[in-house]
Design a protein around this motif. Sequence first.
Motif, short mmCIF file in Angstrom:
data_model
loop_
_atom_site.label_atom_id
_atom_site.label_comp_id
_atom_site.label_asym_id
_atom_site.label_seq_id
_atom_site.Cartn_x
_atom_site.Cartn_y
_atom_site.Cartn_z
N ALA A 112 -6.29 3.30 -5.59
CA ALA A 112 -6.47 3.65 -7.00
C ALA A 112 -7.11 2.56 -7.86
CB ALA A 112 -5.10 4.01 -7.59
N ASN A 113 -7.20 1.35 -7.34
CA ASN A 113 -7.65 0.24 -8.19
C ASN A 113 -8.81 -0.49 -7.51
OD1 ASN A 113 -7.92 -2.31 -9.44
ND2 ASN A 113 -5.78 -2.29 -10.08
N ILE B 172 2.09 2.06 -12.45
CA ILE B 172 2.27 3.30 -13.21
C ILE B 172 1.06 3.54 -14.10
CG2 ILE B 172 3.62 4.41 -15.04
CD1 ILE B 172 6.11 3.03 -13.73
N GLU B 173 0.58 2.50 -14.77
CA GLU B 173 -0.61 2.64 -15.62
C GLU B 173 -1.83 3.07 -14.81
OE1 GLU B 173 -0.86 -1.19 -17.52
OE2 GLU B 173 0.85 -0.77 -18.83
N ILE B 174 -2.03 2.44 -13.65
CA ILE B 174 -3.15 2.79 -12.77
C ILE B 174 -3.00 4.23 -12.28
CG2 ILE B 174 -4.17 2.34 -10.50
CD1 ILE B 174 -3.32 -0.66 -10.97
N TYR B 175 -1.80 4.56 -11.83
CA TYR B 175 -1.51 5.91 -11.31
C TYR B 175 -1.81 6.97 -12.36
CZ TYR B 175 1.31 9.80 -9.62
OH TYR B 175 1.75 11.03 -9.21
N GLU B 176 -1.33 6.76 -13.58
CA GLU B 176 -1.51 7.77 -14.62
C GLU B 176 -2.98 7.87 -15.05
OE1 GLU B 176 1.42 6.86 -17.63
OE2 GLU B 176 2.90 8.13 -16.59
N ASP C 138 -10.30 -2.82 9.13
CA ASP C 138 -10.31 -1.41 9.52
C ASP C 138 -9.44 -0.66 8.51
OD1 ASP C 138 -10.25 1.08 10.71
OD2 ASP C 138 -9.29 0.41 12.56
N MET C 139 -10.08 0.04 7.60
CA MET C 139 -9.28 0.72 6.59
C MET C 139 -9.91 2.03 6.15
SD MET C 139 -9.65 -1.59 3.11
CE MET C 139 -8.55 -0.55 2.17
N GLY C 140 -9.04 2.90 5.64
CA GLY C 140 -9.44 4.13 5.00
C GLY C 140 -9.31 3.94 3.50
N LYS C 141 -9.12 5.01 2.77
CA LYS C 141 -9.07 4.90 1.30
C LYS C 141 -7.90 4.05 0.82
CE LYS C 141 -11.62 8.97 0.06
NZ LYS C 141 -11.68 10.16 -0.76
N GLY C 142 -6.76 4.20 1.39
CA GLY C 142 -5.60 3.43 0.96
C GLY C 142 -4.79 2.90 2.12
N LEU D 89 -1.90 -12.94 3.57
CA LEU D 89 -2.71 -12.08 2.70
C LEU D 89 -1.92 -10.84 2.27
CD1 LEU D 89 -5.38 -11.34 1.33
CD2 LEU D 89 -6.09 -10.29 3.50
N ILE D 90 -1.18 -10.26 3.18
CA ILE D 90 -0.38 -9.07 2.84
C ILE D 90 0.68 -9.45 1.80
CG2 ILE D 90 1.20 -7.29 3.73
CD1 ILE D 90 -1.87 -7.08 4.56
N GLY D 91 1.26 -10.62 1.93
CA GLY D 91 2.22 -11.08 0.92
C GLY D 91 1.56 -11.23 -0.44
N GLN D 92 0.36 -11.80 -0.46
CA GLN D 92 -0.38 -11.93 -1.73
C GLN D 92 -0.70 -10.57 -2.32
OE1 GLN D 92 -3.88 -14.44 -1.23
NE2 GLN D 92 -2.72 -15.84 0.06
N LEU D 93 -1.11 -9.64 -1.47
CA LEU D 93 -1.41 -8.29 -1.92
C LEU D 93 -0.18 -7.62 -2.52
CD1 LEU D 93 -3.35 -5.83 -2.05
CD2 LEU D 93 -2.59 -5.27 0.28
N ALA D 94 0.95 -7.75 -1.85
CA ALA D 94 2.18 -7.13 -2.33
C ALA D 94 2.58 -7.67 -3.70
CB ALA D 94 3.32 -7.35 -1.33
N ALA D 95 2.28 -8.93 -3.95
CA ALA D 95 2.68 -9.58 -5.20
C ALA D 95 1.76 -9.26 -6.38
CB ALA D 95 2.74 -11.10 -4.98
N ARG D 96 0.60 -8.71 -6.13
CA ARG D 96 -0.43 -8.59 -7.17
C ARG D 96 -0.21 -7.48 -8.19
NH1 ARG D 96 -4.95 -11.86 -6.36
NH2 ARG D 96 -6.22 -10.67 -7.83
N VAL D 97 0.61 -6.49 -7.89
CA VAL D 97 0.76 -5.34 -8.79
C VAL D 97 2.24 -5.12 -9.11
CG1 VAL D 97 0.31 -2.88 -9.10
CG2 VAL D 97 -1.32 -4.27 -7.81
N THR D 98 2.56 -5.11 -10.39
CA THR D 98 3.92 -4.83 -10.83
C THR D 98 4.11 -3.31 -10.92
OG1 THR D 98 3.38 -4.77 -13.17
CG2 THR D 98 3.95 -6.95 -12.21
N PRO D 99 5.36 -2.86 -10.97
CA PRO D 99 5.58 -1.42 -11.17
C PRO D 99 4.90 -0.90 -12.45
CG PRO D 99 7.61 -2.43 -10.43
CD PRO D 99 6.64 -3.55 -10.71
#
Length: 146
Positions: free
Chosen positions: A84-85, A137-141, A105-109, A123-133
């Motif tokens: 989404a982002n 929610i703002e991105i999702y909406e 190797d990735m698809g859309k998400g 890197l996965i840890g950094q990715l997990a930390a980058r977006v707050t709930p």
Amino acid sequence: MSITAYFNNLPDDRKAPMQALWEAIEDNIPEGFAEQFYYGMPGFVIPHSVYPAGYHGDPKLPLGFIYIGSQKNFIVMHHLGLYANKELLDWFTAEYPKHSKFKLDMGKGCVRFKKPDQIPLALIGQLAARVTPKQYIEIYERVIKR
């Protein structure tokens, strides 16, 4: 099935890499996400207590964010923020080669890891930390929920 049961039932060669991937996410994901078995996989969601509307496709479900699974030929991480982002996706695709000698190797998400012992956990840890709930929610909406 519970998250613990899922991990206990993994083939022996997948237990350690899946647990390491889970911990990389769990140790870094911002407060407000909740652990939940989601679409048959362990994951992190925004619970109804934070986002009562839930997932638009099935409002009885909480809003899913990251979940992981062991497939026949790879380990998969679904990260709906990547879907989404575009800014987050661009950051991730630029960073990935700095953390892995293997082609992304990735698809859309979803990101597929065909070498379970070579998952770029930092890197996965950094990715997990980058977006707050709140940010998700703002991105999702704005992007997904229509």
